[in-house]
Design an enzyme around this catalytic site. Structure first.
Site, short mmCIF file in Angstrom:
data_model
loop_
_atom_site.label_atom_id
_atom_site.label_comp_id
_atom_site.label_asym_id
_atom_site.label_seq_id
_atom_site.Cartn_x
_atom_site.Cartn_y
_atom_site.Cartn_z
N LYS A 186 -3.82 -24.37 5.36
CA LYS A 186 -5.62 -23.98 5.33
C LYS A 186 -5.86 -24.85 3.79
O LYS A 186 -5.41 -26.09 2.93
CB LYS A 186 -5.54 -22.38 4.45
CG LYS A 186 -5.03 -21.15 5.72
CD LYS A 186 -4.63 -19.92 5.17
CE LYS A 186 -6.68 -19.66 4.26
NZ LYS A 186 -7.63 -19.39 5.75
N ASP A 230 -5.43 -23.33 9.43
CA ASP A 230 -4.63 -24.54 10.23
C ASP A 230 -3.45 -25.28 10.58
O ASP A 230 -3.22 -26.08 11.89
CB ASP A 230 -5.32 -26.21 9.19
CG ASP A 230 -6.67 -26.05 8.34
OD1 ASP A 230 -8.31 -25.59 9.00
OD2 ASP A 230 -6.85 -25.79 6.98
N GLU A 235 -9.59 -18.99 -0.88
CA GLU A 235 -8.50 -18.18 -0.17
C GLU A 235 -7.43 -17.71 -0.26
O GLU A 235 -7.25 -16.66 0.06
CB GLU A 235 -8.98 -18.70 1.28
CG GLU A 235 -10.23 -19.32 2.05
CD GLU A 235 -9.87 -20.91 3.59
OE1 GLU A 235 -10.78 -20.25 4.21
OE2 GLU A 235 -9.04 -20.82 3.17
#
Length: 234
Positions: free
Chosen positions: A98, A88, A107
């Site tokens: 993120k 992001d 992730e």
């Protein structure tokens, strides 16, 4: 999302394919740019490329299965060669925010299990300082109000006083693949991501946060000026 942005995401995903080698064990990211990469990987697999992947979300798992990509788990394959994922936000030191898609816990586990992590983004995600994108913090539902209160106090002590809001989907709380909630922290500029990460990691009730520090080996950034590869500072 503009067609121009989609073009840049696809260009970043295409460049990421240059990192993939036969027999690799790959972490497969989540989000729009990672989805473009998985599509390209699926086409390569259909053409004979032999790799195996660990998805970072149920959405990515479904996509990869539909494309015929062989999948495994970290239980059966605890060390991966390469994770390819989006972000992001990313700064010049390849520190990331993120979790906009809600998959930050898986992730981070997958990225930490990989020898290398390649971040793929369009140039709008490159920032001078992290924090314009609200920082996602994954929390357990139990004791939510108490966790929210401690989080607010801890961040205020670091000079971070923006709003902290429970992420919602329709009228209900958004629930991650792990069964957790997400608090989105709109702090603005984060002057010391390392100190914030350490403080968040010490709070009971917090499962994980979206600051990915020291995990990215390189980044592919695509934009109006072309596609470039960034490495962390020496």
């Amino acid at each position: 999302m503009s067609s121009e942005s989609e073009t840049y995401k696809h260009q970043a995903a295409e460049r990421a394919m240059d990192w993939v080698r036969p027999a690799m064990k790959l972490g497969l990211g989540t989000g729009s740019t990672a989805r473009a990469f998985v599509d390209l990987l699926g086409a390569a697999v259909a053409g004979g490329l032999d790799v195996i992947g660990v998805p970072t979300s149920e959405a990515t798992r479904r996509q990869a299965e539909g494309l015929g990509i062989r999948l495994t788990t970290l239980d059966d394959c605890p060390e991966l060669d390469l994770t390819i994922d989006g972000a992001d936000e990313i700064d010049s030191e390849l520190r990331l925010i993120k979790g906009g898609g809600g998959a930050l816990l898986r992730e981070k586990i997958v990225a930490a299990s990989s020898r290398q992590m390649l971040v793929i983004v369009d140039s709008s995600k490159k920032v001078d300082r992290l924090g314009a994108f609200p920082l996602p913090v994954e929390v357990v539902p139990f004791g939510l109000a108490s966790t929210h209160r401690r989080l607010t106090q801890t961040c205020a002590a670091l000079g971070l006083t923006g709003s902290i809001a429970l992420r919602r989907k329709a009228n209900d709380a958004f629930v991650t693949d792990g069964g957790h909630y997400i608090l989105d922290c709109a702090f603005g500029a984060i002057t010391d991501p390392v100190a914030l990460a350490e403080a968040l990691g010490a709070l009971p009730g917090i499962v994980e946060h979206g600051l990915f520090l020291g995990l990215a080996s390189a980044a592919v950034v695509a934009g109006p000026e072309g596609v470039r590869t960034l490495k962390p500072p020496a």
